[in-house]
Design a protein around this motif. Structure first.
Motif, short mmCIF file in Angstrom:
data_model
loop_
_atom_site.label_atom_id
_atom_site.label_comp_id
_atom_site.label_asym_id
_atom_site.label_seq_id
_atom_site.Cartn_x
_atom_site.Cartn_y
_atom_site.Cartn_z
N LYS A 56 13.22 43.78 -49.34
CA LYS A 56 12.02 42.94 -49.38
C LYS A 56 10.90 43.58 -48.56
CE LYS A 56 10.18 38.31 -48.68
NZ LYS A 56 10.46 36.90 -48.28
N THR A 57 11.26 44.17 -47.42
CA THR A 57 10.27 44.86 -46.59
C THR A 57 9.58 45.96 -47.39
OG1 THR A 57 11.56 44.43 -44.59
CG2 THR A 57 9.92 46.20 -44.48
N ILE A 58 10.38 46.76 -48.08
CA ILE A 58 9.84 47.87 -48.86
C ILE A 58 8.97 47.36 -50.01
CG2 ILE A 58 10.51 49.75 -50.41
CD1 ILE A 58 12.99 50.13 -48.55
N GLU A 59 9.44 46.31 -50.69
CA GLU A 59 8.67 45.75 -51.82
C GLU A 59 7.33 45.19 -51.34
OE1 GLU A 59 11.38 42.90 -53.37
OE2 GLU A 59 12.82 44.45 -54.04
N LEU A 60 7.35 44.46 -50.23
CA LEU A 60 6.10 43.88 -49.71
C LEU A 60 5.15 44.97 -49.21
CD1 LEU A 60 7.43 40.75 -47.76
CD2 LEU A 60 6.20 40.78 -49.94
N ALA A 61 5.72 46.02 -48.64
CA ALA A 61 4.87 47.13 -48.19
C ALA A 61 4.13 47.75 -49.37
CB ALA A 61 5.72 48.18 -47.48
N LYS A 62 4.86 48.02 -50.43
CA LYS A 62 4.25 48.64 -51.61
C LYS A 62 3.21 47.72 -52.24
CE LYS A 62 5.73 52.55 -51.36
NZ LYS A 62 4.83 53.70 -51.33
N ALA A 63 3.48 46.42 -52.23
CA ALA A 63 2.54 45.45 -52.81
C ALA A 63 1.26 45.36 -52.00
CB ALA A 63 3.20 44.07 -52.90
N ASN A 64 1.31 45.78 -50.73
CA ASN A 64 0.15 45.66 -49.84
C ASN A 64 -0.40 47.01 -49.40
OD1 ASN A 64 -0.27 42.60 -49.08
ND2 ASN A 64 1.95 42.91 -49.09
N ASP A 65 -0.06 48.07 -50.15
CA ASP A 65 -0.56 49.43 -49.86
C ASP A 65 -0.22 49.89 -48.44
OD1 ASP A 65 -1.71 49.82 -52.40
OD2 ASP A 65 -3.48 48.66 -51.80
N VAL A 66 0.97 49.51 -47.98
CA VAL A 66 1.49 49.95 -46.69
C VAL A 66 2.53 51.04 -46.95
CG1 VAL A 66 2.78 49.24 -44.63
CG2 VAL A 66 1.06 47.71 -45.62
N LYS A 67 2.47 52.12 -46.21
CA LYS A 67 3.40 53.23 -46.44
C LYS A 67 4.79 52.89 -45.93
CE LYS A 67 0.02 56.99 -46.55
NZ LYS A 67 0.29 57.32 -47.95
N VAL A 68 5.80 53.52 -46.55
CA VAL A 68 7.20 53.25 -46.24
C VAL A 68 7.85 54.48 -45.61
CG1 VAL A 68 9.48 52.71 -47.19
CG2 VAL A 68 7.44 51.54 -48.09
N ALA A 69 8.35 54.31 -44.38
CA ALA A 69 9.18 55.33 -43.74
C ALA A 69 10.61 54.82 -43.71
CB ALA A 69 8.68 55.62 -42.32
N PHE A 70 11.54 55.70 -44.02
CA PHE A 70 12.95 55.31 -44.11
C PHE A 70 13.80 56.36 -43.41
CE2 PHE A 70 17.03 55.28 -46.58
CZ PHE A 70 17.44 54.00 -46.26
N THR A 71 14.77 55.90 -42.62
CA THR A 71 15.74 56.82 -42.03
C THR A 71 17.12 56.53 -42.60
OG1 THR A 71 16.86 57.49 -39.99
CG2 THR A 71 15.92 55.28 -40.01
N VAL A 72 17.82 57.58 -43.02
CA VAL A 72 19.15 57.38 -43.61
C VAL A 72 20.18 57.03 -42.55
CG1 VAL A 72 18.73 58.79 -45.64
CG2 VAL A 72 19.63 59.87 -43.58
N SER A 73 19.86 57.25 -41.27
CA SER A 73 20.60 56.74 -40.11
C SER A 73 21.89 57.45 -39.74
CB SER A 73 20.89 55.23 -40.25
OG SER A 73 19.71 54.49 -40.27
N ASP A 74 22.77 57.76 -40.72
CA ASP A 74 24.07 58.30 -40.36
C ASP A 74 24.73 58.91 -41.60
OD1 ASP A 74 27.06 58.28 -39.65
OD2 ASP A 74 26.18 57.58 -37.79
N PRO A 75 25.44 60.05 -41.44
CA PRO A 75 26.10 60.66 -42.61
C PRO A 75 27.08 59.73 -43.32
CG PRO A 75 26.06 62.21 -40.79
CD PRO A 75 25.57 60.89 -40.24
N PHE A 76 27.76 58.86 -42.57
CA PHE A 76 28.74 58.00 -43.23
C PHE A 76 28.07 57.03 -44.20
CE2 PHE A 76 27.82 54.44 -40.39
CZ PHE A 76 28.26 53.33 -41.09
N LEU A 77 26.82 56.67 -43.92
CA LEU A 77 26.09 55.78 -44.83
C LEU A 77 25.79 56.47 -46.16
CD1 LEU A 77 23.59 54.16 -42.33
CD2 LEU A 77 25.51 53.03 -43.41
#
Length: 327
Positions: free
Chosen positions: A170-191
């Motif tokens: 939802k965070t990502i969807e709302l960001a895109k709907a409001n022209d806010v850029k998305v940064a994402f970290t994959v966090s850990d190899p096991f993920l």
């Protein structure tokens, strides 16, 4: 008020302790990685640490980054769920003291904890009991707050739970709907082993800036060389920040590779190094720095973190020090 970054993650109380390899062997957890444990197991681990000096602060991966942005002089908000207990009150007060806006109401139940066992070789072994942090859901994500941000920052750890995953999406969807850029970290190899296809859909779609380390990049791409990994990810993501430990990092921006030097320090604890690197980069690109300048700040911030115990800067950067990265 506007924000440089609005972060979303598992809100945890970080409890750091320096231990011997013998103690870690006795506890029988894989060294250097994060393991999810239940509340009873966490209580047993804390019992084993009785008598060890410990350090505690509000934490969790994305929280560390958001606090780092504020610590560098930026503006930040955070969405994470804590319990209506003493540990939860401590976490909220700690983050707000750092200048982070956090308005998600506490939940009935136990605040999540992350026990971080630091051995002599500076490796950190994390045992995480999520507590009520796993109940963070899409209803806790505030579109009005996201609209104020330049970037949202989402941690991959959220994908381990159905409710938290929904909050992330939802965070990502709302960001895109409001022209806010998305940064994402994959966090850990096991993920990546668990959610590789999901992560690639995000990288190929809404993610504007991906954070990963070399091991994670290799898991994502199947390639070994850092440049090859970064270029493969950059074919799909507009910007990539690939950290290389003591060897520095590699940024991909506008189709170009930007190598960033490592900072030579005596490492005593790698906890939060990647989180602080992300904080430095996000602060820099939101506050007038070029990507290369921001990368240098990020590298020095990560270096300062690994030379101390814990994920919170003991020696903060002065305005003069930050200004030097822009010269």
């Amino acid at each position: 008020m506007t924000y440089d970054v609005y972060g979303v993650g598992n809100a945890l109380l970080d409890i750091q302790a320096r231990v011997s390899d013998e103690t870690l062997l006795k506890l029988d957890y894989a060294k250097g990685i994060m393991t999810l444990v239940d509340d009873a197991t966490q209580a047993d681990v804390l019992g084993e640490l009785d008598g060890h000096p410990v350090n505690r602060c509000a934490g969790g991966s994305a929280a560390n980054t958001i606090i780092g942005v504020a610590d560098l002089g930026g503006t930040a908000a955070y969405a994470g769920k804590v319990g209506a207990d003493a540990l939860g009150e401590y976490c909220l007060a700690d983050m707000r003291k750092m200048g982070v806006a956090i308005e998600v109401p506490p939940a009935d139940g136990q605040t999540g904890t992350c026990v971080i066992l630091i051995t002599e070789d500076a490796q950190r072994t994390m045992l995480t009991s999520l507590g009520v942090s796993s109940t963070l859901g899409p209803d806790d994500i505030d579109e009005a707050e996201i609209r104020k941000a330049n970037y949202v920052y989402v941690e991959g750890y959220l994908f381990t739970g159905e409710s938290t995953r929904a909050a992330a999406m939802k965070t990502i969807e709302l960001a895109k709907a409001n022209d806010v850029k998305v940064a994402f970290t994959v966090s850990d190899p096991f993920l990546i082993n668990l959610f590789k296809d999901d992560f690639w859909k995000l990288i190929e779609g809404p993610v504007d800036l991906l954070f990963c380390n070399l091991e994670e990049a290799r898991s994502l791409t199947g390639k070994q060389d850092a440049i090859d990994c970064a270029q493969e990810i950059h074919r799909h993501a507009e910007n990539v920040a690939l950290t290389l430990g003591g060897d520095g990092s590699l940024l991909m921006h506008d189709g170009k590779a930007i190598p960033i030097e490592g900072v030579e320090v005596d490492a005593i604890d790698t906890t939060g190094a990647g989180d602080m690197y992300a904080a430095g980069l996000l602060y820099g690109i939101n506050n007038g720095m070029t990507w290369k300048q921001a990368g240098h700040l990020a590298s020095h911030a990560a270096g300062r973190i690994v030379s101390q115990l814990g994920a919170r800067l003991e020696r903060r950067f002065t305005k003069e020090e930050i200004a030097q990265f822009m010269s």
